[in-house]
Design an enzyme around this catalytic site. Structure first.
Site, PDB file in Angstrom:
ATOM      1  N   GLU A  57       0.871  -1.178   0.000  1.00 22.72           N
ATOM      2  CA  GLU A  57       0.000   0.000   0.000  1.00 22.72           C
ATOM      3  C   GLU A  57       0.900   1.218   0.000  1.00 22.72           C
ATOM      4  OE1 GLU A  57      -3.406   2.588   2.292  1.00 22.72           O
ATOM      5  OE2 GLU A  57      -2.446   0.955   3.395  1.00 22.72           O
ATOM      6  N   ASP A  90       5.219   4.739   3.475  1.00 18.77           N
ATOM      7  CA  ASP A  90       5.005   6.172   3.605  1.00 18.77           C
ATOM      8  C   ASP A  90       6.308   6.775   4.102  1.00 18.77           C
ATOM      9  OD1 ASP A  90       3.865   8.857   4.417  1.00 18.77           O
ATOM     10  OD2 ASP A  90       1.997   7.830   3.931  1.00 18.77           O
ATOM     11  N   ASP A 111      -2.259  12.021  -1.928  1.00 18.62           N
ATOM     12  CA  ASP A 111      -2.268  13.448  -2.256  1.00 18.62           C
ATOM     13  C   ASP A 111      -2.472  13.565  -3.767  1.00 18.62           C
ATOM     14  OD1 ASP A 111      -1.694  16.108  -2.849  1.00 18.62           O
ATOM     15  OD2 ASP A 111      -0.055  16.228  -1.405  1.00 18.62           O
ATOM     16  N   ASP A 127     -11.009  10.039  -3.305  1.00 15.14           N
ATOM     17  CA  ASP A 127     -12.158  10.940  -3.290  1.00 15.14           C
ATOM     18  C   ASP A 127     -12.002  12.037  -4.327  1.00 15.14           C
ATOM     19  OD1 ASP A 127      -9.977  11.995  -1.607  1.00 15.14           O
ATOM     20  OD2 ASP A 127     -11.331  13.717  -1.390  1.00 15.14           O
TER      21      ASP A 127
END
Length: 216
Positions: free
Chosen positions: A45, A70, A119, A155
């Site tokens: 991920e 990350d 982002d 989104d």
């Protein structure tokens, strides 16, 4: 840097499920065998944030290995700590810049990639930083096994549209495309995993986009 961030950075240094920066390079090509001590499929991920999706996937699929990636260690802390507290042994976290993926994973080592609410980098000048820009897609192509999937859940309507355009331009194979996941037939148990931020988006009646594609 605040005290909480300092505390979290210090704590993740003690977690055996977190690998930071260059310490991950020796695992290249050997993550399942050397880090997880098995031969199970490997799923990444990217821009995992607090690792909610990574941890939930690991709980759902104990016969697969999951790595959340990350750069912000204070975010990784949450997912790593949850995995330690709940004894979830098929999940790990890697703190690196995502553009350096190819220095940490070997060609054909990865079975699937998830990109969840990254982002969107909306400015045109920052297109190369989008995680579905051609330079990132080229990396994914080499790291994925033949037939491996990339999943994008976002989104952001513009990032969804941009990614769909790149899939078409580059001749990639599109498997699923929806602009409203939860009013589509695709919202299964896996895609219904909701992060903290996704719950906020849904409370504001924001639609959730989803794409699933692979490389020819």
């Amino acid at each position: 840097m605040g005290k909480d961030k300092l505390r979290r950075f210090a704590e993740i240094a003690t977690f055996n499920n977190v690998v930071q920066m260059e310490a991950g390079q020796p695992y290249q090509g050997q993550w399942s065998a050397q880090f997880f001590k098995n031969n199970n499929p490997l799923v990444l991920e990217l821009a995992c944030g607090k690792g909610e999706y990574t941890v939930n996937l690991a709980q759902m699929f104990p016969a697969k290995n999951f790595i959340g990636i990350d750069y912000k260690g204070n975010r990784l802390w949450r997912g790593a700590k949850t995995a330690v507290e709940e004894g979830i042994n098929n999940v790990g976290f890697l703190r690196i810049q995502i553009e350096n993926l190819s220095s940490y994973f070997a060609p054909g080592e990865v079975d699937e990639i998830w990109i969840t609410f990254p982002d969107p980098q909306p400015q045109l000048s920052r297109e190369k930083k989008r995680l579905t820009s051609p330079r990132f897609l080229e990396q994914y192509k080499h790291l994925l096994k033949p037939g491996g999937f990339v999943n994008l859940k976002t989104d952001n309507d513009d990032l969804h549209a941009y990614t769909a355009e790149k899939i078409a331009e580059l001749g990639l194979k599109l498997h699923v495309k929806t602009e409203d996941l939860y009013h589509s037939p695709y919202a299964d148990e896996v895609l219904s995993i909701k992060t903290y931020y996704e719950k906020m988006y849904l409370k504001n009646n924001k639609n959730i986009n989803y794409l699933k594609f692979s490389f020819v």
